[in-house]
Every structure is written in C-alpha cells, then in structure tokens.
Design a protein around this motif. Sequence first.
Motif, PDB file in Angstrom:
ATOM      1  N   TYR A  58       0.661 -18.084  -0.123  1.00  0.00           N
ATOM      2  CA  TYR A  58       0.370 -16.969  -1.035  1.00  0.00           C
ATOM      3  C   TYR A  58      -1.069 -17.014  -1.502  1.00  0.00           C
ATOM      4  O   TYR A  58      -1.715 -15.967  -1.675  1.00  0.00           O
ATOM      5  CB  TYR A  58       1.327 -16.998  -2.224  1.00  0.00           C
ATOM      6  N   VAL A  59      -1.591 -18.226  -1.716  1.00  0.00           N
ATOM      7  CA  VAL A  59      -3.005 -18.365  -2.095  1.00  0.00           C
ATOM      8  C   VAL A  59      -3.895 -17.838  -0.980  1.00  0.00           C
ATOM      9  O   VAL A  59      -4.933 -17.195  -1.229  1.00  0.00           O
ATOM     10  CB  VAL A  59      -3.323 -19.843  -2.403  1.00  0.00           C
ATOM     11  N   PRO A 250      -0.714  -4.929   6.493  1.00  0.00           N
ATOM     12  CA  PRO A 250       0.182  -6.070   6.268  1.00  0.00           C
ATOM     13  C   PRO A 250       1.340  -6.159   7.255  1.00  0.00           C
ATOM     14  O   PRO A 250       1.665  -7.257   7.739  1.00  0.00           O
ATOM     15  CB  PRO A 250       0.686  -5.839   4.836  1.00  0.00           C
ATOM     16  N   SER A 251       1.979  -5.048   7.578  1.00  0.00           N
ATOM     17  CA  SER A 251       3.113  -5.102   8.506  1.00  0.00           C
ATOM     18  C   SER A 251       2.676  -5.595   9.876  1.00  0.00           C
ATOM     19  O   SER A 251       3.400  -6.372  10.531  1.00  0.00           O
ATOM     20  CB  SER A 251       3.748  -3.710   8.645  1.00  0.00           C
ATOM     21  N   TYR A 252       1.508  -5.164  10.324  1.00  0.00           N
ATOM     22  CA  TYR A 252       1.012  -5.650  11.609  1.00  0.00           C
ATOM     23  C   TYR A 252       0.643  -7.126  11.521  1.00  0.00           C
ATOM     24  O   TYR A 252       0.858  -7.881  12.479  1.00  0.00           O
ATOM     25  CB  TYR A 252      -0.205  -4.836  12.061  1.00  0.00           C
ATOM     26  N   GLU A 253       0.097  -7.557  10.384  1.00  0.00           N
ATOM     27  CA  GLU A 253      -0.244  -8.967  10.217  1.00  0.00           C
ATOM     28  C   GLU A 253       1.008  -9.845  10.251  1.00  0.00           C
ATOM     29  O   GLU A 253       0.969 -10.970  10.750  1.00  0.00           O
ATOM     30  CB  GLU A 253      -0.992  -9.168   8.894  1.00  0.00           C
ATOM     31  N   VAL A 254       2.121  -9.344   9.704  1.00  0.00           N
ATOM     32  CA  VAL A 254       3.378 -10.101   9.781  1.00  0.00           C
ATOM     33  C   VAL A 254       3.735 -10.347  11.237  1.00  0.00           C
ATOM     34  O   VAL A 254       4.058 -11.467  11.646  1.00  0.00           O
ATOM     35  CB  VAL A 254       4.516  -9.342   9.066  1.00  0.00           C
ATOM     36  N   TYR A 255       3.685  -9.301  12.054  1.00  0.00           N
ATOM     37  CA  TYR A 255       4.007  -9.432  13.479  1.00  0.00           C
ATOM     38  C   TYR A 255       3.000 -10.344  14.179  1.00  0.00           C
ATOM     39  O   TYR A 255       3.386 -11.249  14.945  1.00  0.00           O
ATOM     40  CB  TYR A 255       4.012  -8.050  14.134  1.00  0.00           C
ATOM     41  N   HIS A 256       1.719 -10.107  13.944  1.00  0.00           N
ATOM     42  CA  HIS A 256       0.676 -10.849  14.650  1.00  0.00           C
ATOM     43  C   HIS A 256       0.734 -12.338  14.325  1.00  0.00           C
ATOM     44  O   HIS A 256       0.640 -13.184  15.236  1.00  0.00           O
ATOM     45  CB  HIS A 256      -0.692 -10.277  14.264  1.00  0.00           C
ATOM     46  N   ARG A 257       0.914 -12.665  13.059  1.00  0.00           N
ATOM     47  CA  ARG A 257       0.930 -14.070  12.680  1.00  0.00           C
ATOM     48  C   ARG A 257       2.223 -14.767  13.106  1.00  0.00           C
ATOM     49  O   ARG A 257       2.189 -15.947  13.461  1.00  0.00           O
ATOM     50  CB  ARG A 257       0.710 -14.214  11.175  1.00  0.00           C
ATOM     51  N   ILE A 270       3.336 -12.932   3.684  1.00  0.00           N
ATOM     52  CA  ILE A 270       2.800 -11.573   3.695  1.00  0.00           C
ATOM     53  C   ILE A 270       3.929 -10.568   3.529  1.00  0.00           C
ATOM     54  O   ILE A 270       3.808  -9.593   2.772  1.00  0.00           O
ATOM     55  CB  ILE A 270       2.032 -11.316   5.008  1.00  0.00           C
ATOM     56  N   GLY A 271       5.042 -10.798   4.231  1.00  0.00           N
ATOM     57  CA  GLY A 271       6.174  -9.894   4.116  1.00  0.00           C
ATOM     58  C   GLY A 271       6.746  -9.842   2.710  1.00  0.00           C
ATOM     59  O   GLY A 271       7.064  -8.762   2.191  1.00  0.00           O
ATOM     60  N   VAL A 272       6.873 -11.001   2.074  1.00  0.00           N
ATOM     61  CA  VAL A 272       7.402 -11.049   0.705  1.00  0.00           C
ATOM     62  C   VAL A 272       6.439 -10.348  -0.250  1.00  0.00           C
ATOM     63  O   VAL A 272       6.854  -9.572  -1.122  1.00  0.00           O
ATOM     64  CB  VAL A 272       7.630 -12.510   0.272  1.00  0.00           C
ATOM     65  N   THR A 273       5.144 -10.612  -0.099  1.00  0.00           N
ATOM     66  CA  THR A 273       4.150  -9.963  -0.951  1.00  0.00           C
ATOM     67  C   THR A 273       4.176  -8.456  -0.776  1.00  0.00           C
ATOM     68  O   THR A 273       4.110  -7.693  -1.757  1.00  0.00           O
ATOM     69  CB  THR A 273       2.746 -10.496  -0.631  1.00  0.00           C
ATOM     70  N   LEU A 274       4.299  -8.002   0.468  1.00  0.00           N
ATOM     71  CA  LEU A 274       4.370  -6.566   0.733  1.00  0.00           C
ATOM     72  C   LEU A 274       5.609  -5.952   0.096  1.00  0.00           C
ATOM     73  O   LEU A 274       5.551  -4.855  -0.472  1.00  0.00           O
ATOM     74  CB  LEU A 274       4.381  -6.316   2.242  1.00  0.00           C
ATOM     75  N   THR A 275       6.731  -6.664   0.154  1.00  0.00           N
ATOM     76  CA  THR A 275       7.967  -6.186  -0.480  1.00  0.00           C
ATOM     77  C   THR A 275       7.783  -6.020  -1.980  1.00  0.00           C
ATOM     78  O   THR A 275       8.206  -5.015  -2.575  1.00  0.00           O
ATOM     79  CB  THR A 275       9.127  -7.161  -0.199  1.00  0.00           C
ATOM     80  N   VAL A 276       7.133  -6.985  -2.603  1.00  0.00           N
ATOM     81  CA  VAL A 276       6.892  -6.918  -4.044  1.00  0.00           C
ATOM     82  C   VAL A 276       5.966  -5.748  -4.379  1.00  0.00           C
ATOM     83  O   VAL A 276       6.197  -5.005  -5.346  1.00  0.00           O
ATOM     84  CB  VAL A 276       6.291  -8.253  -4.550  1.00  0.00           C
TER      85      VAL A 276
END
Length: 294
Positions: A58-59, A250-257, A270-276
């Motif tokens: 998260y940091v 962010p959604s693409y970064e979730v897939y890419h990472r 990233i997915g959790v942060t995007l959800t929030v």
Amino acid sequence: MTTARPPGEPRRVAYLYLLPAFAVYAAFLLYPIGRAVQLSLYDWDGLSLGRWAGLDNYVAIVSDAGLRAAFGHALVLIVFYSAGPLAIGLALAAILNHAKVRGLGFFRTVVFLPQVVAMVVVAVAWRRVYAPDGTLNSLLGALGLDSLTRGWLGDYTFALPAVGVVGTWFETGLVTVLLLAGMSRIPSSLYEAARLDGAGAVREFFAVTLPSVRGEIAVALTLTVIAALRTFDLVYVTTRGGPGDSTSVPSYEVYHRAFGLSQIGSAAAIGVTLTVVIFVISFGINRFADRRVS
C-alpha cells in the motif's frame, strides 16, 4: 400489562429468509474481497511461498510514481466517462423531452445501443478509427487538415483523451436514456407555472428540470464513475497502457502486475485500493444527492 406483539413472524425468522441470499453474496463477493486483502499483505509471486510484507504494497501505491499516475489517469477518465456524458445527456434529454420528437422510442434504442455491444468490440472498432490510416485521419485529410493527423493511440499527449472520447461515446446513451425517463415523469403543471412566472427556456431548465432529475443524475454519475474507475478492456485492447504508461489505469495495473510481473501482492493491494476509492466516491455522490433532495 402485556405488550401486544406486532403481527407477523419474529425478526429472527426474517433473517432466516435472508440467509441463502447472504450466503451467496458472502461466497462470491465478501470472501474474494477478504482474500484479496489478505494477499495484499504479502510479497508473493503466485508460485513460491509468500513473504509477509505488511503495508508495504500500500505504501508503494503512494510512493511509486507509475502507480500514482495510473490513479491520476483514472480520475481524468472520470471527466470523459461522467462529466461529458452528463452534460451532453442533459442537453439531449431536455431538447427531446420538450420537442416531443416523433419516433422517440427508436431514438432511445439507437442511443442506448452501445451499451449492448461488448466493450471489446467497441475497442476494436475505435482502434481502427484512430489508426494512422483510419477513419479519423482520412476525414481530417479530406477536410484539408493533414497537419492534425497522427497516430492517436501512439501519441503521448493524445492517447489518454482518445481513450476517454470512446468512454464519452459509450456512456452518453445510457445517461440520456436515464435522464429522459426522469424528465418524462415531471408534471407539466410545473412547466406551466414557470412560464406564467415569465421563465424562459434556460431558467425553466435550471428551476424545474434540473432539480426534478437529481435522483437520475446521481444514478448516472454513480454508474459512469464506476465504469471509468474500473476500465480495463478498453485500455487493454487499444493501448495496453501505452505509449509508455500514459494510458495505464489501476485495473490494467492489477492485470499487468499479477500476470505480467508476477507481483500478486502488489496487484491485490491496487485492487483493494481501487475498491475503496470506488466505494468512497459512490458513497459521496449518493450522500450529496440525498442531502440535496431533503
């Protein structure tokens, strides 16, 4: 003195009726979210034993310039997905509602049509429109504007706005249909009273139409903001986050990472942060709408 019990089954019986639906909800939504939160606390490649990372993932979202840029791009897309369609939809719906256009049902079907087409198909079609030898450059050339032609999806400056324009085109129909439905329920007596007070078309719109469709505006903003923040397929098909990372979201970064870099913990964070972020923005929109209505 005995207190009369309200009619019907006890409240605990009502919870039993809700239990099957809640079980499905928990299995397919709450558990995956909880699992994602757990994975986000580990440094894991998906194959070997994970290492506890705490809040490091998260940091990194705050400290990594690339990830900050991805969230910034998502906020830019909100302008194209939400603000643009809302402005266009309000204008179109107001005109059509007052003009009483013949064949309005057919028009609603036409403007809503993009919503029933898979986004992958939309992305492939628009990729061809934006190609160096595509429709847009051919049109500019025919108009004598050859200096404006370019590879739109390969341009660092114009790639993100080009993707955003597709979102505007895609969401405008949905917003227009929602607002038309809201405007059709406004009593004609309100417009008649406004005209008797000497209100013109513009004042009538701001005094009668706009306040009456606040609920529909809130729904439209919620749907379009969520669509903007979770955009993946459009970016994946058109630009793959490029050129460079100028269209990464962010959604693409979730897939890419997760699948490209094998950084499962980072992808989960990233997915959790995007959800929030989606929850906070949606909650804020609905709270603001409720306050204005009350």
